[in-house]
Design an enzyme around this catalytic site. Structure first.
Site, PDB file in Angstrom:
ATOM      1  N   PHE A  13      18.896 -93.665  -3.265  1.00 36.38           N
ATOM      2  CA  PHE A  13      19.007 -94.998  -3.870  1.00 36.38           C
ATOM      3  C   PHE A  13      20.453 -95.244  -4.351  1.00 36.38           C
ATOM      4  CE2 PHE A  13      18.504 -96.799  -8.337  1.00 36.38           C
ATOM      5  CZ  PHE A  13      18.715 -98.113  -7.947  1.00 36.38           C
ATOM      6  N   ASP A  33      23.335 -85.623   3.175  1.00 36.94           N
ATOM      7  CA  ASP A  33      21.999 -85.692   2.586  1.00 36.94           C
ATOM      8  C   ASP A  33      21.039 -84.833   3.420  1.00 36.94           C
ATOM      9  OD1 ASP A  33      20.841 -88.214   0.552  1.00 36.94           O
ATOM     10  OD2 ASP A  33      19.409 -86.851   1.475  1.00 36.94           O
ATOM     11  N   GLY A  38      15.617 -89.124  -0.241  1.00 39.06           N
ATOM     12  CA  GLY A  38      16.298 -90.296   0.322  1.00 39.06           C
ATOM     13  C   GLY A  38      15.877 -90.489   1.768  1.00 39.06           C
ATOM     14  N   LYS A 107      37.484 -78.138  -5.520  1.00 39.20           N
ATOM     15  CA  LYS A 107      38.535 -77.160  -5.873  1.00 39.20           C
ATOM     16  C   LYS A 107      39.417 -76.869  -4.653  1.00 39.20           C
ATOM     17  CE  LYS A 107      38.982 -72.291  -7.021  1.00 39.20           C
ATOM     18  NZ  LYS A 107      38.467 -71.186  -6.230  1.00 39.20           N
ATOM     19  N   TYR A 147      14.477 -80.152 -14.138  1.00 35.73           N
ATOM     20  CA  TYR A 147      15.486 -81.210 -13.896  1.00 35.73           C
ATOM     21  C   TYR A 147      16.514 -81.203 -15.028  1.00 35.73           C
ATOM     22  CZ  TYR A 147      17.257 -86.005 -13.103  1.00 35.73           C
ATOM     23  OH  TYR A 147      18.041 -87.121 -12.871  1.00 35.73           O
ATOM     24  N   LYS A 151      20.489 -80.125 -14.697  1.00 32.43           N
ATOM     25  CA  LYS A 151      21.591 -81.060 -14.949  1.00 32.43           C
ATOM     26  C   LYS A 151      22.484 -80.544 -16.081  1.00 32.43           C
ATOM     27  CE  LYS A 151      20.897 -84.479 -11.985  1.00 32.43           C
ATOM     28  NZ  LYS A 151      21.886 -84.981 -11.031  1.00 32.43           N
ATOM     29  N   ARG A 188       8.957 -93.771  -9.986  1.00 29.72           N
ATOM     30  CA  ARG A 188       9.461 -94.189 -11.300  1.00 29.72           C
ATOM     31  C   ARG A 188       8.809 -95.515 -11.708  1.00 29.72           C
ATOM     32  NH1 ARG A 188      15.751 -92.528 -10.186  1.00 29.72           N
ATOM     33  NH2 ARG A 188      15.036 -92.511  -8.027  1.00 29.72           N
TER      34      ARG A 188
END
Ligand code: NAD
Ligand code: UDP
Length: 312
Positions: A13, A33, A38, A107, A147, A151, A188
């Site tokens: 998204f 991806d 997705g 890097k 999750y 993160k 969601r």
């Protein structure tokens, strides 16, 4: 000189909107991806255009770009609670190994690194609204921990690559963002409610619907990230809309704006579902000169129109 973006999770998204944004500004875009949550459909209209490359790759495995990126956007991760609950180990690995692999690319090429972090790092917050200085209240072993902790690890890794290797990093903490290209089956609240309202199905409100969220329209969010990239801010910046709504009022607004006859049906509240959430965007306002412009009503109307176009 043409700049080049490498976007992990680029067919998701938010990733697909980022791809479009940079292509429209004349950048080259490499979209990477594995299509876990997705879809190729999200970027189909970009495939074949001169500056766009689509690569199917799982960023949990190392990746060696053929061309030097100037900016690496690390957006690969399941983002919807049902998606990360269904893929717990993948979520941990992509937040940890996937982020490290993307940092390694930045890097190696001296590129800027941009992390899609999240308001979930604040967990079920005891401080409201949430400023970046709040350290959060996450259950490490709860179902959402896969999750949230991934993160948090991603943020720690990003800060460490800056300290240890001097990588030029950005960390955007995204609060609930919505808009066209959210998959109807994403899980969601906004895509669920719109899909249910358009089908005439019951609107599934979890708990009593008194929990709150603050919803940001996708165009505002992408503009926030663009400003973050152009800034030299290395510490986390909240990106979200500070207008706060209960989930019940969101459901009612969607029923009204779709003109649906759907009834509201109350379902059990998921474990560790945050009670409240609203960003303090003082840092984004002062450092980036950014704040959201699209109201919930306008954003919902644009999103509903897109959902309608799917079935048309
Ligand atoms: P999304 O599920 O639509 O996009 C995530 C993309 O990552 C998908 O295209 C998926 O296939 C891809 N992906 C997952 N694992 C991968 C892997 N191992 N290798 C390569 N690609 C992989 O969700 P979204 O809402 O666009 O979220 C994008 C990013 O923004 C995520 O990192 C998410 O945590 C973050 N975020 C989003 C929100 C929001 O409200 N939309 C809020 C906070 C954070
Ligand atoms: N929610 C709901 N019904 C749904 C989907 C979600 O009531 O069909 C609730 C969910 O329990 C949470 C809020 O809406 O309180 C926002 O959920 P979402 O999955 O959009 O994102 P979160 O902020 O929880 O990551």
């Amino acid at each position: 000189m043409t700049r080049r973006a490498l976007i992990t999770g680029g067919a998701g998204f938010l990733g697909s909107h980022l791809c479009e944004y940079w292509l429209q500004r004349g950048w080259q875009v490499e979209c990477l991806d594995n299509f876990l949550t997705g879809s190729r459909r999200n970027v189909e209209h970009l495939v074949g255009t001169p500056n766009f490359t689509l690569v199917q790759h799982n960023i949990i495995e190392p990746y060696f770009p053929a061309e030097k990126p100037d900016v690496v956007f690390s957006f690969a991760s399941p983002a919807s609670p049902p998606a990360y609950l269904a893929n717990p180990i993948h979520t941990l690995k992509v937040g940890a190994l996937g982020t490290i692999n993307a940092l390694g690319i930045a890097k190696r090429f001296g590129a800027t690194f941009v992390l899609a972090s999240t308001s979930e790092i604040y967990g079920d917050p005891e401080v409201h609204p949430q400023p970046e200085s709040y350290r959060g209240s996450v259950s490490t072993i709860g179902p959402r921990g896969v999750y949230d902790e991934a993160k948090r690890f991603a943020e720690a890794s990003t800060a460490a690559y800056r300290r240890a290797h001097g990588v030029d990093v950005r960390i955007g903490r995204i609060f609930n963002t919505y808009g066209p290209r959210l998959a109807p089956a994403d899980g969601r609240a906004i895509p669920n409610f719109i899909a249910q309202a358009l089908e005439g199905d019951p609107i599934t409100v979890y708990g009593d619907g008194s929990q709150s969220r603050s919803f940001c329209y996708v165009d505002d969010l992408i503009e926030g990230f663009a400003r973050l990239v152009e800034s030299d801010e290395h510490d986390p910046v909240n990106l979200g809309n500070p207008d706060e709504y209960t989930i019940l009022s969101l459901a009612e607004a969607i029923v009204e704006r779709t003109g649906s006859n759907s009834a509201i049906e109350f379902k059990p509240l998921p474990i560790d579902d945050p009670r409240v959430r609203r960003p303090d965007i003082t840092r984004a306002r002062t450092i980036l000169g950014w704040e959201p412009k699209v109201t919930l009503e306008d954003g919902l109307d644009r999103t509903i129109e897109w959902f309608r176009s799917l079935v048309a």
